[in-house]
Structures are given as structure tokens and as C-alpha cells.
Design an enzyme around this catalytic site. Structure first.
Site, mmCIF file in Angstrom:
data_model
loop_
_atom_site.group_PDB
_atom_site.id
_atom_site.type_symbol
_atom_site.label_atom_id
_atom_site.label_comp_id
_atom_site.label_asym_id
_atom_site.label_seq_id
_atom_site.Cartn_x
_atom_site.Cartn_y
_atom_site.Cartn_z
ATOM 1 C CD GLU A 122 -32.597 -1.929 -20.055
ATOM 2 O OE1 GLU A 122 -31.856 -0.952 -20.098
ATOM 3 O OE2 GLU A 122 -33.283 -2.283 -21.041
ATOM 4 C CG ASP B 287 -33.295 -4.148 -24.645
ATOM 5 O OD1 ASP B 287 -32.317 -3.597 -24.116
ATOM 6 O OD2 ASP B 287 -34.034 -3.573 -25.476
#
Ligand code: GLC
Length: 482
Positions: A249, A187
Site C-alpha cells: 500500500e 499496510d
């Protein structure tokens, strides 16, 4: 086929399948629906965060990295899910959130030096802005000191210059690899490491290259993200997981992605996700990302939709959702498919008052398994209402050979047979065309029919879309030996 080049299905656990009637999806629910993934033909699933969390950001605020939130189940339900996935030859990816923890994580109290602090002066130590709007600094109520949060104030940023933080996350990764995880989606990874001196960001003089919150967009994020030092931190993550799949990401333009792929296997191509449905924008985004190189086997992760940025059908329009599916699943390498896109689930109305302060409820509505009121998602009251289960659901689409879901199935089967090579070719102004070996993929971006070279039709986006060499408006097709 190598599962890493297959399709990864994103499960948003709150909204996939509820096994116990509390209105929130859970791991036993996911396990019970794995046959849907087998039917689609995907290779792996990625679970958005399942860890204990106060849910200020629905799991992206983790309060214990080595457990499962009771709303989703327990470590035992994780073990069951992994076993069920193994039985079906499906791999399981977790979502690791290393940039920040929840403010309620015991680390924040027990190891304050693991976080980024900016003194106890009258104002924040620099001008950095949060990805979610407003300043990236808040005052800690107990001590009066300023702490950094790249996202919500409930998500204090960890200090990756501190070797203890690095070691703590290496341990977390090993914990889950030992417990059956085949890889991780990382993330907000371009924000992992910040400038040690916390220098002010300069005013933005050019657009960032990807959509940002308007507050954040006024500064060039030179010191707060995409730092060169991030590669060392990624190397430490890599060292902990060996060959497990690492998907970043990496929210930067493709031109700045290469350093990340020296350590990661995949990085999402956000330029393509955000591209308008226009030939030039799509082609440029695809060509740039397809040329990315890195560690052996590294490359782009194609994605059109996720739990943050809205659904494929809503972004590209109902008339283009089939051609978009063809594009996603005929590009070379790994494709990510967000739950519900395979049945054409569109953005919904969200909740009133909203659950997510940033308005992302709209793309988190529950999966629709059947035509019943709650779409077969729960026997209780869903945390977020179903959008349109009577019009769109898995059970009905399974029975209809012309359904969108059956197109996804055919595409996922077809992509296994496509040649690994990839080359964009120019045939007609309105048509995006590329070759996979001697097969041609063609997407008609106009609303008028266009003529294609003749060849054996391997797939069309809808029955009759390619007839006697004429490709209907908004349609797509794959043609062999053209
Ligand atoms: C990522 C997640 C998003 C989350 C944010 C902060 O962008 O996809 O849902 O809010 O990181 O963790």
C-alpha cells in the site's frame, strides 16, 4: 496462468460471512464461502487484518502479530481456512501492519525504544501531522513523553531504524509463511521509515498528487514519509519471505513508486483508484503505472475500491460500474477486487454513532449472499446493517445471465486468454481504447453511442451493448481481430 497475474479478492473479515451468529464475520465463515471465489475465478484472497486487536482501527491496530483475534477465530481456524483454500487452488494473503502497532501491544510497554519518541517537552518535537487529522504526536499519559502516531493515537509508530524492530517483523513474516501465507499486503508502507532527526516538514507548495486529509495536506511530507531509507527496510522484509508475494500500500503518486518495486512485487495504483471517470485522467494514470518496472515480474496492482476509499459503484456511478469492471479486469497484471463490488454493492449509510471515526463504515457493510434481511451474512444482529440485500445479492445474480456478477465471471475467465502485451491506442475522442495483442478493449466514456471498428465481439458490458459496431453510452466491449 500464474496466480500472481490473476485476480486477488479482498476480504474484509468483519463483513464477509459470520459462522457463529455473533454478528461479526470470521475465518470459518470465509472458509465456508470460498466456493464463491472459485465461482468468480479469482486466484487469491487478501484478508484485511485478523490479528488480536482492540479494534480502534478495526484490526489495523495490532496487539499480537502472531495470533488471531477471538472475534475472527483462532490459529486453528486459520489453518482450516488455508487448507480449504489449498484444496481449491486459492492463495491466501495476509495484511501486515508494520508501521505501527496498537498502543496495547506489550511491545509498547516492554520495548519502548522500539517506538518513536519526541522527548518530554511542553510540545511535540516537530510539526508532523496525522493522516487522520490533527498532530501526529500525543503525550504518553504515564511518562509525559511524546510519541509519534501517523494515524490514530491508539497506533504508535514503530522505529524501523532500530534493528530489533526489523528482526521482530522478519520473525512475524516467517511465522505466517510457515503457517501457510502465500504473501502479504503491506499496510501504509511508504510511512515505514521516518527521518532520523525528526526534522520539520516544510509547508506544501504543490499538491501531493493523491487525496490527503486536509490537515495533513498543508505540509509537504518530506521527512515523515516516502524516505529513501525505506528501500532498506523493504529489503529486510523481502529477505524474510523469499518469493512470497509482497503487495505494497504505497500511497504516493505513480512517478515516485519505482524504488518500492525494487523489493515489492506489486504496488497499488492509487492514481487510478482516485481518478475521475474521464478519459484523460484514466488513460494517464494507466499508462504511467503500466510502464513501472522493478524486480523481475514486479508491476502495478490495479484497484478501484477497498475498505478505505469507498466503493466502485458509488465512485464511478451506477451507469459506469460495468465499464469500470471491464477496465479493471482487462488491464495487464494483477487486479484487486473488493468483496461486494462484483454484485454492485454501493456505499451504505454506516452506523449511528459511527464505528469508524473517519467515516469509513460506509464501505464496510456486510456482503449480501441472499435476499433475506441480513443478506445471509449472519443469523444474529450484524455489526453493521446490510445495505440492500433484496435488490442485490449473490444468489439472485448467479441465476441471471445478464447480472453484474456474471459479467465479472466472464471477465475473469476472458483475461486469462488476453495477450500479455498492452498498448493504448487513440480511436475516438470519447472512447478509451487499448490493445491486448490483436484484441481491442473499448470503453465509451460518454453517454452517446459511438462507432467501433468491426471485429468478433468477445465480451460486452451488457447484452446488446455493442450492436452492429455501435457501442452504447457508458458501455464497454472487447473485440477480437478488429
Ligand atoms: C491503511 C489501511 C487503513 C488503516 C491505515 C492505518 O491505510 O488500509 O484501513 O486505517 O492504514 O493502519
Amino acid at each position: 496462468m500464474d496466480w500472481r497475474a490473476g485476480v486477488v479478492y479482498q476480504v474484509y473479515p468483519r463483513s464477509f460471512m459470520d459462522s457463529d451468529g455473533d454478528g461479526v464475520g470470521d475465518l470459518d465463515g470465509i472458509a465456508a464461502r470460498l466456493d464463491h471465489l472459485v465461482e468468480l475465478g479469482v486466484s487469491a484472497l487478501w484478508l484485511s487484518p485478523i490479528y488480536p486487536s482492540p479494534m480502534a482501527d478495526f484490526g489495523y491496530d495490532v496487539s499480537d502479530y502472531e495470533d488471531v483475534d477471538p472475534v475472527f477465530g483462532s490459529l486453528e481456524s486459520w489453518d482450516r481456512l488455508v487448507a480449504e483454500a489449498r484444496d481449491r487452488d486459492l492463495r491466501v494473503l495476509l495484511d501486515l501492519v508494520p508501521c505501527h502497532s496498537s498502543i496495547e501491544h506489550p511491545w509498547f510497554r516492554e520495548h519502548p525504544d522500539w517506538y518513536i519518541w519526541g522527548g518530554d517537552g511542553d510540545g511535540p518535537p516537530n510539526n508532523w501531522l496525522s493522516a487522520f487529522g490533527g498532530p501526529a504526536w500525543s503525550r504518553h499519559p504515564q511518562t509525559g513523553r511524546w510519541y509519534l502516531h501517523s494515524f490514530y493515537p491508539e497506533q504508535p509508530d514503530l522505529d524501523w531504524h532500530n534493528p530489533e524492530v526489523v528482526e521482530a517483523f522478519q520473525e512475524v513474516l516467517r511465522f505466517w509463511v510457515d503457517r501457510g501465507a502465500d504473501g502479504f499486503r503491506l499496510d501504509a508502507i511508504d510511512r515505514l521509515v521516518k527521518d532520523r532527526e525528526l526534522r520539520d516538514n516544510p509547508p506544501a507548495t504543490a499538491p501531493f498528487g493523491l487525496p490527503l486529509h486536509p490537515d495533513e495536506a498543508v505540509l509537504e511530507p518530506r521527512y515523515s514519509r516516502d524516505r529513501p531509507e525505506v528501500v532498506d527496510a523493504l529489503a529486510a522484509l523481502r529477505a524474510a519471505v523469499g518469493d512470497a508475494l509482497l503487495v505494497g500500500e504505497v500511497y504516493v503518486p505513480t512517478a515516485r513508486m519505482a524504488p518500492y518495486l525494487t523489493q515489492l512485487d506489486r504496488a497499488f495504483v492509487f492514481e487510478l483508484l482516485h481518478a475521475p471517470w474521464e478519459k484523460r485522467a484514466l488513460r494517464d494514470a494507466i499508462e504511467a503505472a503500466a510502464a513501472l518496472r522493478g524486480r523481475p515480474g514486479a508491476g502495478p496492482a490495479w484497484v478501484f475500491s477497498n475498505h478505505d476509499f469507498g466503493r466502485l459503484s458509488s465512485r464511478f456511478g451506477r451507469e459506469n460500474e460495468r465499464a469500470a469492471a471491464v477496465l479493471l479486469l482487462t488491464l495487464p497484471g494483477t487486479a484487486f477486487l473488493y468483496q461486494g463490488d462484483e454484485i454492485g454493492l454501493a456505499n451504505g449509510p454506516g452506523a449511528q454513532p459511527p464505528h469508524d471515526r473517519l467515516g469509513r463504515d460506509v464501505c464496510r457493510h456486510p456482503m449480501q449472499w441472499d435476499a433475506s434481511e441480513h443478506g445471509g451474512f449472519t443469523t444474529g444482529t450484524p455489526w453493521l446493517a446490510a445495505v440492500d440485500p433484496a435488490e442485490r445479492n449473490v444468489a439472485a445474480q448467479r441465476e441471471d445471465p445478464a447480472s453484474l456478477m456474471n459479467l465479472y465471471k466472464r471477465l475473469i475467465a476472458l483475461r486469462r486468454d488476453l495477450d500479455p502485451s498492452f498498448r493504448v491506442v487513440e480511436l475516438s475522442p470519447e472512447v478509451l481504447t487499448f490493445e491486448r495483442g490483436s484484441d481491442l478493449v473499448a470503453l465509451n466514456l460518454s453517454s452517446e453511442p459511438v462507432q467501433l471498428p468491426s471485429g468478433e465481439v468477445l465480451l460486452e458490458s451488457a447484452p446488446g451493448a455493442l450492436t452492429r459496431g455501435s457501442l452504447a453510452g457508458h458501455a464497454a466491449a472487447v473485440v477480437r481481430s478488429y
